[in-house]
Structure formats: structure tokens, C-alpha cells
Enzyme design. Structure first.
Site, PDB file in Angstrom:
ATOM      1  N   ALA A 188     -20.385  -7.593   0.318  1.00  0.00           N
ATOM      2  CA  ALA A 188     -21.375  -7.014   1.236  1.00  0.00           C
ATOM      3  C   ALA A 188     -20.905  -5.750   1.932  1.00  0.00           C
ATOM      4  CB  ALA A 188     -21.773  -8.063   2.280  1.00  0.00           C
ATOM      5  N   LYS A 200     -27.055  -3.271   2.049  1.00  0.00           N
ATOM      6  CA  LYS A 200     -28.028  -3.942   1.181  1.00  0.00           C
ATOM      7  C   LYS A 200     -28.418  -5.303   1.750  1.00  0.00           C
ATOM      8  CE  LYS A 200     -26.205  -1.401  -2.757  1.00  0.00           C
ATOM      9  NZ  LYS A 200     -25.162  -0.723  -1.945  1.00  0.00           N
ATOM     10  N   CYS A 254     -21.713   2.224  -7.486  1.00  0.00           N
ATOM     11  CA  CYS A 254     -22.061   3.619  -7.172  1.00  0.00           C
ATOM     12  C   CYS A 254     -21.220   4.530  -8.060  1.00  0.00           C
ATOM     13  CB  CYS A 254     -21.877   3.930  -5.694  1.00  0.00           C
ATOM     14  SG  CYS A 254     -20.259   3.514  -5.006  1.00  0.00           S
ATOM     15  N   ASP A 311     -17.238 -10.649   2.311  1.00  0.00           N
ATOM     16  CA  ASP A 311     -16.373  -9.529   1.938  1.00  0.00           C
ATOM     17  C   ASP A 311     -14.933  -9.940   2.239  1.00  0.00           C
ATOM     18  OD1 ASP A 311     -16.980  -6.451   1.197  1.00  0.00           O
ATOM     19  OD2 ASP A 311     -15.102  -6.571   2.309  1.00  0.00           O
TER      20      ASP A 311
END
Length: 431
Positions: free
Chosen positions: A246, A251, A368, A269
Site C-alpha cells: 500500500a 490507491k 509504475c 506495507d
């Protein structure tokens, strides 16, 4: 600040970024300015703007300095940038005056180096493509092999400044038009995004975080591509959702909004600092259907929830090549071994996350990155290892996701093609 003091600050910040080479430049810049509260907003924008311009042409500056025999250090990088940008030697000399708050006076050798750069173009025909497009030498062939005759367009766009994208929080404001009106009342001008149904794009560099609209959680800073990944999850208010990596929760926030604060989301995370930031953002956005957990393979909360989630989002750690517009320093740190390690880590994370998806549930993988090794190749290899998963079209409400995405199991966005950051996303179902 005087012009000389501004240039001195540019040199100092560039030096700090070089010294902290494993820390993102924006984090270093934030700390730099926090320690110098006396630097006003206009001066901060000038200093950070110049540093980012230099980072976007770092390899070319380095090439020219080597060519004229100059030492390569922040002081000469800034001076060379000024000369190659069209400033006269006397003008640069006036910045390097040696007076209070100014850089030390240029010595005779430095002046000779700079004189050799007068009337030289930023781009020389003798430079390699990797230098011209500011990518590591080993990366250029990979991108060229993948994008072919579009390579130069893709890499040129990655050298441009990024847009400032916002996601409107429908938990706090009814639509984008109302949010746009509220932002306009605070002198923030925006346009509706072309793809994301929640997105606004701000014009130019504007201080969004100082507005009441941001402080009250009406908008979040989030690239349009990132918003589309949330849309691809197709989450609904009745679902149990796991945001596996996360981070600071961008998101997670978007999915909570899609679920209208119903159902249940777990944001996990490995870094507590990121989850602390996420918790702060969740509170500001008015989200209360989400809990956060530190991730560990043997964590009890994880073991208890195997095969229990309707949706598992894996926003995997990646090269970040798709965000090089925003993080030009990242390309300077990117090593060939980094890619190999990331691909291995992504495969492990995918296999681990797959355990958490219930039968009939969906696994959404995103990066990404614009590199095939982290994206389509990674998914192809995963599907070979996990034959109980298959690609599936997203089931997001049709009016939310444009038709061109509804009929695809995955997408690859790039700044050149989509005016977003570079993102990859695919959706798989557990059969």
C-alpha cells in the site's frame, strides 16, 4: 534572496542530493528547505525548479564538463548549466561574486572551462542516445528494443516536467465540478481529466497542499494513471480487499471511495513510516473502512486470511521508470543489477499475494514502470507458474472506466501516449 544567494542555494541543494544518493531528491529537498525556514516561497520555487532542470540534463552537463576537462561537481554543474542556457561569462561571474551569501569567486581555471562552453548547444551530435535522453547506457537498448521507432518520443516526453494531477474525493464532495469550483475560489485553476472520472489537472506549478480543499480532504494528489489502476480493481462496497503493497495509501484511498466507505480494506506495507503517512491521509479523507498492518510473511493476521479476499492489489516495488518526469534523479541511480533484483522480488510478491485471493476473486498487478521485464514478461511468467489464474477483463462499472480499457485485461500507459506517468496494470481471476 539575491540572485547570487539563489544560485548558492541551488549549488547547496544539488550537493545535498549527490551526498544522499540513495534518498529520493524530493525528500532531500523537503528536508533542505525545512532547515532553512528563512527561504520564502518564491525563492523555494526558483531553487527547486533550477535543481530539477539541472537533474533533467545531468548527463549532458556531465558530458560537456568532461569534454572541456573540468572537475564535475555541483558548483561547476550549475555554472555550466547557466552558460549552456545562454548566459554570458560575465553574467555567471556576477552570480559567483564571492560576496556574502554568494558562491565563491570563479578562479581562472573555472573561467577557462566555462569559456570553452560559450555558444555550445546543450545537445551535441557526438553524444550517445543514452546521454541525449538522460538514461543509463544499459537502459537505452532495452527501451529501444521495446518501443522501436517510438523510443525517442517516449524518452523525450520523460524529460518534460510532469503534470500536477488531483483525484477528487467523492466521500467529501459530490462531483468534480464542485471540487473545481472550490479550488478556483482558492486561485487553483484546473481542468477535467480525459480518462479518469475523478481527475482534475492543475495548470502549472501550484501549491495544492496549502489549500483548504487539500487540508480538508476534498482532493488528493494522484497521477491519472494511478487513479486508473484503482478503477481496474473493480472493488464494490460488499468486498474484502487487500492492498498488498500500500505504501502511503494513494490507491487505498481511491478504493475506499469506490466502496463508499463500506466493506473492508486492509492496507499493508513493510515500512511503518509509509503506513503512518497512510493513516494520516485516511483520516483527512474521511475513510473508516480501512485498517493498516505491517507486512511480514509469517504475520498472524496474514495467515488467518489466506484465500479470503475478493480483491488483492499488488502495486509492486519497481524501477519507477514511468515516473522519471517527476523523479529525474532516479534515472541516475538506476543500475542493471537493480532491475534483476526487482524482477525477482516482484515474482516472489506476486506468488505470495496470490495465496490471499479467494476462488473467483481477482488479483490486480501494477507497476509504475515502462519496462516489459517488470510488466508483461512478469505476468506471463506468473501465469506459467500459477495455472489456477487467468487474465480477465475488469468488471468496473462501465460508466466509470472508458470503453477502451473495459475491453482489455491490461494496459501500459506512457507519458508520450497518454499524458500520464508510465503505468502497467493487469487483472487476473483465480479459477
Amino acid at each position: 534572496m539575491t540572485p547570487s544567494a539563489q544560485i548558492s542555494a541551488v549549488i547547496e541543494l544539488l550537493l545535498a542530493i549527490q551526498k544522499e544518493k540513495y534518498i529520493p531528491a524530493d525528500s532531500t529537498a523537503n528536508r533542505f528547505f525545512r532547515r532553512r525556514r528563512y527561504i520564502g516561497g518564491g525563492d523555494r520555487r526558483f531553487v527547486s525548479g533550477k535543481v530539477w532542470e539541472i537533474l533533467r540534463c545531468y548527463r549532458k552537463l556531465e558530458w560537456w564538463l568532461k569534454r572541456v576537462g573540468s572537475p564535475i561537481n555541483p558548483r561547476m554543474m550549475v555554472a555550466a548549466y547557466l552558460v549552456l542556457s545562454g548566459n554570458s561569462i560575465s553574467k555567471v561571474h556576477s552570480f559567483y561574486s564571492g560576496e556574502k551569501y554568494a558562491p565563491l569567486l570563479l578562479n581562472n581555471n573555472e573561467i577557462l572551462y566555462l569559456q570553452s562552453l560559450v555558444n555550445k548547444p546543450f545537445v551535441s551530435a557526438e553524444m550517445s542516445k543514452a546521454v541525449i535522453y538522460e538514461v543509463p547506457d544499459w537502459v537505452y537498448p532495452i527501451i529501444n528494443d521495446q518501443y522501436g521507432d517510438q523510443t525517442e518520443k517516449e524518452l523525450s516526453t520523460l524529460l518534460e516536467p510532469a503534470t500536477l494531477d488531483l483525484r477528487v474525493n467523492f466521500l467529501k464532495v459530490e462531483d468534480r465540478y464542485k471540487a473545481r469550483e472550490i479550488l478556483a475560489s482558492e486561485n487553483i485553476q484546473t481542468e477535467l481529466m480525459n480518462i479518469s472520472p475523478w481527475g482534475l489537472r492543475a495548470q502549472g506549478r501550484q501549491s495544492i497542499t496549502s489549500t483548504n480543499a487539500f487540508k480538508n480532504g476534498l482532493v488528493e494528489i494522484q497521477d491519472e494513471g494511478s487513479q486508473l489502476i484503482a478503477l481496474m480493481t473493480g472493488v464494490k462496497s460488499s468486498m474484502r480487499v487487500l492492498d498488498y503493497c500500500a505504501g502511503a495509501g494513494g490507491k487505498t484511498l481511491a478504493m475506499a471511495m469506490m466502496m463508499e466507505n463500506k466493506g473492508h480494506i486492509i492496507a499493508s506495507d513493510i515500512f511503518s513510516a509509509r503506513l503512518n503517512a497512510a493513516q494520516s491521509r485516511l483520516r483527512r479523507a474521511g475513510v473508516f473502512n480501512c485498517e493498516t498492518h505491517i507486512f511480514a510473511e509469517d504475520a498472524k493476521w496474514l495467515k488467518r486470511r489466506v484465500e479470503s479476499f475478493d480483491r488483492v492489489l499488488v502495486d509492486a516495488p519497481c524501477s519507477g521508470t514511468g515516473t522519471w518526469r517527476r523523479n529525474p534523479d532516479a534515472r541516475l541511480r538506476f543500475k542493471e543489477n537493480d532491475l534483476l533484483e526487482l524482477v525477482e522480488k516482484q515474482a516472489h510478491i506476486l506468488d505470495s499475494a496470490a495465496r490471499m485471493v479467494k476462488k473467483g476473486g481477482r488479483l490486480i498487478y501494477a507497476t509504475c514502470s515502462i519496462l516489459r521485464q517488470e510488466n508483461q514478461d512478469q505476468i506471463n511468467n506468473f501465469l506459467e507458474r500459477n495455472n489456477n489464474f487467468s487474465l480477465v477483463e475488469p468488471d468496473t462499472i462501465p460508466e466509470l472506466l472508458p470503453e477502451k480499457f473495459m475491453k482489455k485485461t491490461s494496459f501500459q500507459l506512457t507519458p508520450a501516449q497518454n499524458q500520464t506517468d508510465g503505468f502497467f496494470c493487469t487483472v487476473m481471476v483465480k479459477n
